[in-house]
Design a protein around this motif. Structure first.
Motif, short mmCIF file in Angstrom:
data_model
loop_
_atom_site.label_atom_id
_atom_site.label_comp_id
_atom_site.label_asym_id
_atom_site.label_seq_id
_atom_site.Cartn_x
_atom_site.Cartn_y
_atom_site.Cartn_z
N VAL A 198 0.32 -0.69 6.94
CA VAL A 198 1.33 -1.01 5.93
C VAL A 198 2.71 -1.10 6.57
O VAL A 198 3.47 -2.05 6.31
N LYS A 199 3.04 -0.14 7.41
CA LYS A 199 4.39 -0.11 7.99
C LYS A 199 4.58 -1.18 9.05
O LYS A 199 5.69 -1.71 9.20
N VAL A 200 3.53 -1.53 9.76
CA VAL A 200 3.62 -2.64 10.71
C VAL A 200 3.82 -3.95 9.96
O VAL A 200 4.63 -4.79 10.34
N ASN A 201 3.08 -4.13 8.85
CA ASN A 201 3.19 -5.35 8.06
C ASN A 201 4.57 -5.50 7.43
O ASN A 201 5.06 -6.61 7.23
N TRP B 225 -7.73 12.40 -4.40
CA TRP B 225 -6.33 12.70 -4.69
C TRP B 225 -5.44 12.35 -3.50
O TRP B 225 -4.38 11.74 -3.66
N ASN B 226 -5.87 12.72 -2.30
CA ASN B 226 -5.09 12.42 -1.10
C ASN B 226 -4.94 10.92 -0.89
O ASN B 226 -3.87 10.43 -0.51
N TYR B 227 -6.03 10.18 -1.15
CA TYR B 227 -5.96 8.73 -0.99
C TYR B 227 -4.99 8.13 -2.02
O TYR B 227 -4.17 7.26 -1.68
N SER B 228 -5.09 8.58 -3.25
CA SER B 228 -4.21 8.05 -4.31
C SER B 228 -2.75 8.33 -3.98
O SER B 228 -1.88 7.48 -4.16
N LYS B 229 -2.48 9.55 -3.50
CA LYS B 229 -1.11 9.92 -3.15
C LYS B 229 -0.61 9.07 -1.98
O LYS B 229 0.54 8.61 -1.98
N ALA B 230 -1.47 8.84 -0.98
CA ALA B 230 -1.08 8.03 0.17
C ALA B 230 -0.77 6.60 -0.25
O ALA B 230 0.22 6.00 0.19
N VAL B 231 -1.60 6.05 -1.15
CA VAL B 231 -1.38 4.68 -1.64
C VAL B 231 -0.06 4.58 -2.38
O VAL B 231 0.72 3.64 -2.20
N TRP B 232 0.23 5.57 -3.23
CA TRP B 232 1.48 5.55 -4.00
C TRP B 232 2.69 5.64 -3.07
O TRP B 232 3.66 4.90 -3.22
N ASP B 233 2.63 6.55 -2.08
CA ASP B 233 3.74 6.70 -1.13
C ASP B 233 3.96 5.41 -0.33
O ASP B 233 5.10 4.98 -0.12
N LEU B 234 2.86 4.79 0.10
CA LEU B 234 2.97 3.56 0.89
C LEU B 234 3.43 2.38 0.03
O LEU B 234 4.14 1.49 0.50
N TYR B 235 3.02 2.38 -1.26
CA TYR B 235 3.49 1.34 -2.18
C TYR B 235 5.00 1.43 -2.35
O TYR B 235 5.72 0.42 -2.31
N ARG B 236 5.50 2.65 -2.55
CA ARG B 236 6.96 2.84 -2.68
C ARG B 236 7.67 2.48 -1.38
O ARG B 236 8.76 1.91 -1.40
N TYR B 237 7.04 2.81 -0.25
CA TYR B 237 7.63 2.46 1.04
C TYR B 237 7.77 0.94 1.16
O TYR B 237 8.80 0.43 1.62
N GLY B 238 6.72 0.21 0.74
CA GLY B 238 6.76 -1.25 0.81
C GLY B 238 7.87 -1.83 -0.03
O GLY B 238 8.57 -2.75 0.39
N LYS B 239 8.06 -1.28 -1.24
CA LYS B 239 9.13 -1.76 -2.12
C LYS B 239 10.50 -1.49 -1.50
O LYS B 239 11.38 -2.36 -1.48
N THR B 240 10.67 -0.28 -0.97
CA THR B 240 11.95 0.08 -0.34
C THR B 240 12.20 -0.78 0.89
O THR B 240 13.31 -1.27 1.11
N SER B 241 11.14 -0.97 1.70
CA SER B 241 11.27 -1.77 2.91
C SER B 241 11.63 -3.21 2.58
O SER B 241 12.48 -3.82 3.24
N LYS B 242 11.03 -3.75 1.52
CA LYS B 242 11.32 -5.12 1.12
C LYS B 242 12.78 -5.25 0.68
O LYS B 242 13.46 -6.22 1.04
N ARG B 243 13.24 -4.26 -0.08
CA ARG B 243 14.63 -4.30 -0.54
C ARG B 243 15.60 -4.22 0.65
O ARG B 243 16.59 -4.94 0.71
N LEU B 244 15.28 -3.34 1.60
CA LEU B 244 16.14 -3.21 2.78
C LEU B 244 16.11 -4.47 3.62
O LEU B 244 17.13 -4.89 4.17
N ASN B 245 14.94 -5.11 3.72
CA ASN B 245 14.84 -6.35 4.47
C ASN B 245 15.67 -7.46 3.83
O ASN B 245 16.31 -8.25 4.50
#
Length: 426
Positions: A226-229, A260-280
């Motif tokens: 996710v972070k590389v993409n 639960w861990n997978y769901s939490k990881a997906v949510w955190d990475l989804y928010r990261y993607g939104k933040t990263s897109k905004r910063l880009n």
């Protein structure tokens, strides 16, 4: 023996200091320059993994390749004295061999162990493997072969590509894994890999050097992908090789904690993607603004140099006629033009376009192009004046201003692109 133990502790402490506070995969030139393969083995057992023993892993790496193994023991309760004792014993045994095997204890989940193993590694290439899974003996050599052949790729051992041989999986667990893949593909935009939850993968350190790896939960590979993409500087290709599992009939069960861990990881990475897109997007806007300012700055310098050229032209022509009264005024004017073009070229090269290459071949090529384009600019100016006055019936004064403006702009753009080799809009 005591000296050997002391030296080993000093080396381990040095490795710990290199990236001790960093959450990125690497920030140190010393680490990037080391040309070896670091194998990060992850196990939940106190002393040795269930399947991938360090000695077996070491022997499966081609002898001509330098290697190190970092065996990370993770997910233990706090204050487990027997585990600490086992690790101490394992490190003592390793020091009696020529093989570099480092045992590390991490109080966290799989991704935390991956992160710690990467922080301690010094290799140019990194191979991550869950040592409690039954991979075939061909897996490591194949991973290394693909990684060396494709150093700009992320190599993933996949359960979902052609040729994969996996353990028998219960129906419910199979459905849940498919759902997790769909979420990763469409929710997190990880569309370039079939098995983003794989626990066996490899990459070159430089491929992921710009991402901030948090290492939370179980999904280490998914976080990296996710972070590389989302990193605008990366264009990383993922290559998957089929897994060939052996051993037990059933895979590990998926419990509620895993979900639960997978769901939490997906949510955190989804928010990261939104933040990263905004910063880009903000970064792109800032880059556009910067390019506009830079373009206008260079245009202003170019026209300022052009204005100074008029003064140089007049001064040179006047001085020559003063020093040589008998010279034909046309010759004096031609001399002034050549001097002014030369001064314009030098000022634009040094000041406007900040070109410091004065090698004879490069200098003469640029000077010739500048002279040719200035001549072309004069032709454009004369042609436009003629067209505006004769065909458009515009007053000469207005025609001259329009022609000078168009010719000057074209002269700037052509010299910027052709003579000094810059992009038009920067």
């Amino acid at each position: 023996m005591e000296k050997l133990k002391s030296a080993s502790r000093q080396i381990s402490n040095h490795i710990l200091m290199l990236n001790r506070q960093s959450k990125s995969l690497t920030e140190d030139d010393e680490i990037k320059g080391s040309n070896l393969i670091s194998v990060v083995l992850l196990t939940q057992n106190a002393l040795i993994p269930t399947y991938q023993l360090p000695s077996q892993v070491m022997s499966s790496i081609p002898k001509e390749i330098s290697r190190e193994i970092i065996l990370v023991h993770y997910n233990f309760p706090n204050g487990t004295g027997s585990i600490d004792k086992a690790l101490e014993s394992a490190n003592d045994n390793d020091q009696n061999t020529n093989e570099k095997i480092l045992h590390v204890k991490v109080e966290g989940d799989f991704a935390s162990a991956v992160r710690r193993g990467i922080e301690l590694s010094i290799g140019k290439f990194i191979l991550v493997m869950d040592a409690d899974h039954p991979y075939s003996k061909e897996t490591i050599p194949e991973l290394i072969k693909e990684l060396i052949a494709n150093p700009n790729f992320i190599i993933v051992v996949s359960r979902f590509v052609k040729g994969a041989r996996v353990q028998r999986m219960p129906f419910v667990q199979s459905i849940m894994r498919k759902a997790a893949r769909i979420i990763a593909k469409y929710g997190l935009k990880v569309k370039n890999v079939e098995d983003p939850m794989s626990s066996c993968f490899a990459f070159s350190r430089h491929v992921v050097k710009d991402i901030r790896f948090e290492g939370k939960g179980k999904e280490a590979l998914l976080e990296i992908l996710v972070k590389v993409n989302n990193n605008k500087n990366n264009n990383v290709i993922v290559k998957e090789i089929p897994i060939k599992q052996q051993g037990t009939l059933f895979t590990k069960k998926i419990n509620l904690n895993r979900i639960w861990n997978y769901s939490k990881a997906v949510w955190d990475l989804y928010r990261y993607g939104k933040t990263s897109k905004r910063l880009n997007e903000q970064d792109i806007t800032e880059q556009k603004r910067h390019r506009s300012i830079l373009f206008l700055s260079k245009a202003g310098r170019f026209f300022t140099v052009g204005a100074s050229g008029l003064i140089v032209n007049y001064t040179a022509s006047f001085l020559l006629t003063t020093l040589m009264p008998n010279i034909w005024y046309i010759y004096a004017t031609l001399f002034g033009i050549i001097i002014s073009i030369t001064s314009n070229f030098l000022l634009n090269k040094i000041w406007t376009f900040e070109d410091r290459d004065f090698s004879p071949k490069h200098f003469l090529r640029q000077y010739s192009l500048f002279m040719a384009l200035c001549t072309l600019g004069a032709v454009i100016q004369l042609s436009l004046v003629f067209v505006f006055v004769e065909y458009s019936h515009i007053q000469y004064a207005v025609s001259l201003i329009m022609a000078v403006a168009i010719a000057s702009l074209s002269n700037f753009l052509l010299n910027k692109k052709i003579t000094f080799g810059e992009k038009i809009w920067e």
